[in-house]
Design a protein around this motif. Sequence first.
Motif, mmCIF file in Angstrom:
data_model
loop_
_atom_site.group_PDB
_atom_site.id
_atom_site.type_symbol
_atom_site.label_atom_id
_atom_site.label_comp_id
_atom_site.label_asym_id
_atom_site.label_seq_id
_atom_site.Cartn_x
_atom_site.Cartn_y
_atom_site.Cartn_z
ATOM 1 N N TRP A 128 -4.475 -3.867 0.017
ATOM 2 C CA TRP A 128 -5.477 -3.673 1.072
ATOM 3 C C TRP A 128 -6.805 -4.326 0.679
ATOM 4 O O TRP A 128 -7.460 -4.950 1.517
ATOM 5 N N PHE A 161 -7.688 -1.083 11.198
ATOM 6 C CA PHE A 161 -6.837 -1.434 12.328
ATOM 7 C C PHE A 161 -7.619 -1.575 13.633
ATOM 8 O O PHE A 161 -7.319 -2.436 14.452
ATOM 9 N N SER A 204 0.900 1.551 6.408
ATOM 10 C CA SER A 204 0.852 0.485 7.402
ATOM 11 C C SER A 204 2.159 0.536 8.194
ATOM 12 O O SER A 204 3.201 0.128 7.680
ATOM 13 N N CYS A 220 -0.496 7.939 10.785
ATOM 14 C CA CYS A 220 0.259 7.053 9.891
ATOM 15 C C CYS A 220 0.748 7.744 8.631
ATOM 16 O O CYS A 220 1.674 7.259 7.983
ATOM 17 N N ARG A 235 4.925 -7.456 10.905
ATOM 18 C CA ARG A 235 4.914 -6.089 10.382
ATOM 19 C C ARG A 235 5.236 -5.082 11.490
ATOM 20 O O ARG A 235 6.049 -4.171 11.298
ATOM 21 N N CYS A 262 -8.574 3.876 8.936
ATOM 22 C CA CYS A 262 -7.736 3.243 9.962
ATOM 23 C C CYS A 262 -8.574 2.730 11.125
ATOM 24 O O CYS A 262 -8.284 1.665 11.687
ATOM 25 N N TRP A 321 -0.316 -9.478 12.686
ATOM 26 C CA TRP A 321 0.397 -8.217 12.496
ATOM 27 C C TRP A 321 1.767 -8.204 13.171
ATOM 28 O O TRP A 321 2.495 -7.208 13.076
ATOM 29 N N GLN A 337 0.059 3.347 14.725
ATOM 30 C CA GLN A 337 -1.150 2.705 14.220
ATOM 31 C C GLN A 337 -2.357 3.019 15.102
ATOM 32 O O GLN A 337 -3.444 3.311 14.598
#
Length: 225
Positions: free
Chosen positions: A201, A180, A118, A142, A220, A176, A217, A137
């Motif tokens: 997760w 995401f 992440s 990643c 982060r 992902c 998000w 991302q």
Amino acid sequence: MTVLTIYSGKVTQAYGIETAIDKQLVIGDIQIDDYGIVTDECADPKHHGGTERALHHYPQEHYATWQTYYQALAIDRDWLPSSMGENISTLGFDEHNVCIGDQFQWGEVIVEVSQPRSPCFKLNKRWQIDKFSLQMQQTNRCGWLYRVIKAGIVKEGASFRRIKRVDNALTIAQVCDIYFGDPLNIDGLKQLLALPLSTSWQSTIKKRLETGHVENWNFRLFGHP
């Protein structure tokens, strides 16, 4: 496939933060325990490291891609392996051919893919590029993390080979794309729950399914609310 290079780091003050992202080449035999390389340190154990995120693997191929992309924007950086804070650097493995749950034999050690990385704001500070974490991302470049299934010693030059793949596996890129890229896709989230993803997760996915909301998000990715 032979592991090209292995890296381990110590916690230091750098880039305006406390971090172990700057890792050094490891030569010789390597001892792996449940938390990864025994000489490797973690500055933020709440969000990094632990048994579910014991080792970080980053494809070496991505560095050339980042260099080409940012040079076109007149942003010059030294895009060299180990600079993403990875422990394992290889050619040939990437987010499109590695799946959650894949197990690899590495000397006497066995590791299992537990989650994609992440990306976080510390990458922005490391590279001095605004929103680099978001770019990572959005492009699925990643890398990924491992849990250790069998600890032990890795002899220098030991091969790194896949020995197991779970049924109905999804690649890192596919995971992902859902987690995401389409974070409230109910069918997709249910697919993810069927995988041996890390506990953190799994918890986040369950919360999305229960609430119909995506977690914020901003901290982060950017380091602020």
